[in-house]
Design a protein around this motif. Structure first.
Motif, PDB file in Angstrom:
ATOM      1  N   SER A  14    -110.157 107.040   5.588  1.00 41.15           N
ATOM      2  CA  SER A  14    -108.700 107.030   5.465  1.00 41.15           C
ATOM      3  C   SER A  14    -108.210 106.084   4.371  1.00 41.15           C
ATOM      4  CB  SER A  14    -108.062 106.654   6.802  1.00 41.15           C
ATOM      5  OG  SER A  14    -108.494 105.359   7.197  1.00 41.15           O
ATOM      6  N   SER A  15    -109.069 105.202   3.905  1.00 41.66           N
ATOM      7  CA  SER A  15    -108.666 104.252   2.863  1.00 41.66           C
ATOM      8  C   SER A  15    -108.463 104.910   1.504  1.00 41.66           C
ATOM      9  CB  SER A  15    -109.695 103.128   2.747  1.00 41.66           C
ATOM     10  OG  SER A  15    -109.638 102.323   3.904  1.00 41.66           O
ATOM     11  N   VAL A  16    -109.146 106.012   1.232  1.00 42.14           N
ATOM     12  CA  VAL A  16    -108.980 106.670  -0.073  1.00 42.14           C
ATOM     13  C   VAL A  16    -107.572 107.246  -0.216  1.00 42.14           C
ATOM     14  CG1 VAL A  16    -109.814 108.466  -1.631  1.00 42.14           C
ATOM     15  CG2 VAL A  16    -111.449 107.043  -0.380  1.00 42.14           C
ATOM     16  N   PRO A  17    -107.084 108.074   0.728  1.00 42.05           N
ATOM     17  CA  PRO A  17    -105.695 108.539   0.581  1.00 42.05           C
ATOM     18  C   PRO A  17    -104.680 107.404   0.695  1.00 42.05           C
ATOM     19  CG  PRO A  17    -106.660 109.381   2.625  1.00 42.05           C
ATOM     20  CD  PRO A  17    -107.760 108.735   1.842  1.00 42.05           C
ATOM     21  N   ALA A  18    -104.988 106.384   1.490  1.00 40.01           N
ATOM     22  CA  ALA A  18    -104.077 105.240   1.592  1.00 40.01           C
ATOM     23  C   ALA A  18    -103.988 104.495   0.258  1.00 40.01           C
ATOM     24  CB  ALA A  18    -104.533 104.302   2.708  1.00 40.01           C
ATOM     25  N   ALA A  19    -105.097 104.353  -0.441  1.00 44.10           N
ATOM     26  CA  ALA A  19    -105.097 103.696  -1.755  1.00 44.10           C
ATOM     27  C   ALA A  19    -104.304 104.522  -2.774  1.00 44.10           C
ATOM     28  CB  ALA A  19    -106.532 103.470  -2.239  1.00 44.10           C
ATOM     29  N   ARG A  20    -104.464 105.845  -2.730  1.00 41.67           N
ATOM     30  CA  ARG A  20    -103.675 106.720  -3.627  1.00 41.67           C
ATOM     31  C   ARG A  20    -102.187 106.547  -3.370  1.00 41.67           C
ATOM     32  NH1 ARG A  20    -107.718 110.987  -2.469  1.00 41.67           N
ATOM     33  NH2 ARG A  20    -106.294 111.687  -0.850  1.00 41.67           N
ATOM     34  N   ALA A  21    -101.791 106.562  -2.098  1.00 42.67           N
ATOM     35  CA  ALA A  21    -100.376 106.417  -1.743  1.00 42.67           C
ATOM     36  C   ALA A  21     -99.843 105.054  -2.172  1.00 42.67           C
ATOM     37  CB  ALA A  21    -100.197 106.618  -0.234  1.00 42.67           C
ATOM     38  N   PHE A  22    -100.637 104.015  -1.980  1.00 41.84           N
ATOM     39  CA  PHE A  22    -100.255 102.664  -2.399  1.00 41.84           C
ATOM     40  C   PHE A  22    -100.012 102.617  -3.906  1.00 41.84           C
ATOM     41  CE2 PHE A  22    -101.629  98.501  -4.012  1.00 41.84           C
ATOM     42  CZ  PHE A  22    -100.785  97.651  -3.320  1.00 41.84           C
ATOM     43  N   ALA A  23    -100.904 103.243  -4.670  1.00 43.08           N
ATOM     44  CA  ALA A  23    -100.765 103.256  -6.132  1.00 43.08           C
ATOM     45  C   ALA A  23     -99.498 103.988  -6.560  1.00 43.08           C
ATOM     46  CB  ALA A  23    -101.994 103.908  -6.767  1.00 43.08           C
ATOM     47  N   LEU A  24     -99.226 105.133  -5.962  1.00 42.65           N
ATOM     48  CA  LEU A  24     -98.021 105.886  -6.310  1.00 42.65           C
ATOM     49  C   LEU A  24     -96.758 105.124  -5.931  1.00 42.65           C
ATOM     50  CD1 LEU A  24     -99.050 109.541  -5.425  1.00 42.65           C
ATOM     51  CD2 LEU A  24     -98.863 108.492  -7.698  1.00 42.65           C
ATOM     52  N   GLU A  25     -96.801 104.396  -4.831  1.00 42.11           N
ATOM     53  CA  GLU A  25     -95.654 103.578  -4.422  1.00 42.11           C
ATOM     54  C   GLU A  25     -95.395 102.461  -5.433  1.00 42.11           C
ATOM     55  OE1 GLU A  25     -94.149 100.895  -0.623  1.00 42.11           O
ATOM     56  OE2 GLU A  25     -96.061 101.941  -0.485  1.00 42.11           O
ATOM     57  N   ALA A  26     -96.456 101.828  -5.894  1.00 43.36           N
ATOM     58  CA  ALA A  26     -96.305 100.769  -6.906  1.00 43.36           C
ATOM     59  C   ALA A  26     -95.713 101.338  -8.194  1.00 43.36           C
ATOM     60  CB  ALA A  26     -97.650 100.100  -7.187  1.00 43.36           C
TER      61      ALA A  26
END
Length: 134
Positions: A14-26
Motif C-alpha cells: 500500500s505504500s507505493v500508491p500512497a507515495a504516488r498520492a503524496f507526490a501529487l499532493e505536494a
C-alpha cells in the motif's frame, strides 16, 4: 527558499500508491502543473524498487520532495544494502525496467550511498514553482 515535503512509508504494498498520492499532493500544493505524470511514475518506480530490493523487513523508506527555483527533486532513502543501477534487460524480461524509465524521464538521476542504506534521487525541470510548504 526551498520547499520541502517528506514522509516515511512502511514496507507494505500500500505504500507505493500512497507515495504516488503524496507526490501529487505536494506538486498541487506547490502549483506545479507540468511534468506531474513523469514525477508520479518515477516516485512509483523508486518506491517499488525500495520495497522489492531496499527496505529490510520491519523498516520504512522515506520519500523527500523538494522544489527550488524551477527544479523538483525526489529522493527515496532506504536502509538496505546494494547499489541500484540501470540495466539493459531483454524484451522478454518481466522486470528490470524501473530505473531505465527513471533515468529516461528525469533530467538528472543518481544514487547517494550512506553508512547504512542509500538515497536514490531524480530531478525535473519545471515551468514554475508557486509555493507552499509542509
Amino acid at each position: 527558499m526551498a520547499l520541502l515535503w517528506q514522509r516515511r512509508f512502511p514496507r507494505a504494498r500500500s505504500s507505493v500508491p500512497a507515495a504516488r498520492a503524496f507526490a501529487l499532493e505536494a506538486l498541487a500544493e506547490w502549483g506545479i502543473t507540468d511534468r506531474r505524470e513523469e514525477i508520479r511514475l518515477c516516485v512509483s518506480e523508486l518506491a517499488t524498487n525500495a520495497l522489492l530490493h531496499g527496505v529490510p523487513t520491519g523498516r520504512e523508506f522515506c520519500l523527500r520532495m523538494t522544489a527550488d527555483d524551477l527544479t523538483v527533486r525526489i529522493e527515496l532513502r532506504d536502509s538496505g544494502g546494494g547499489h541500484p543501477r540501470v540495466v539493459q534487460g531483454g524484451t522478454d524480461d518481466c522486470g528490470g525496467r524501473g530505473l531505465r524509465l527513471v533515468s529516461a524521464l528525469a533530467d538528472a538521476f543518481g544514487v547517494d550511498e550512506h553508512v547504512v542504506g542509500k538515497t536514490v534521487w531524480s530531478s525535473f525541470k519545471v515551468a514554475s514553482v508557486r509555493g507552499g510548504d509542509r
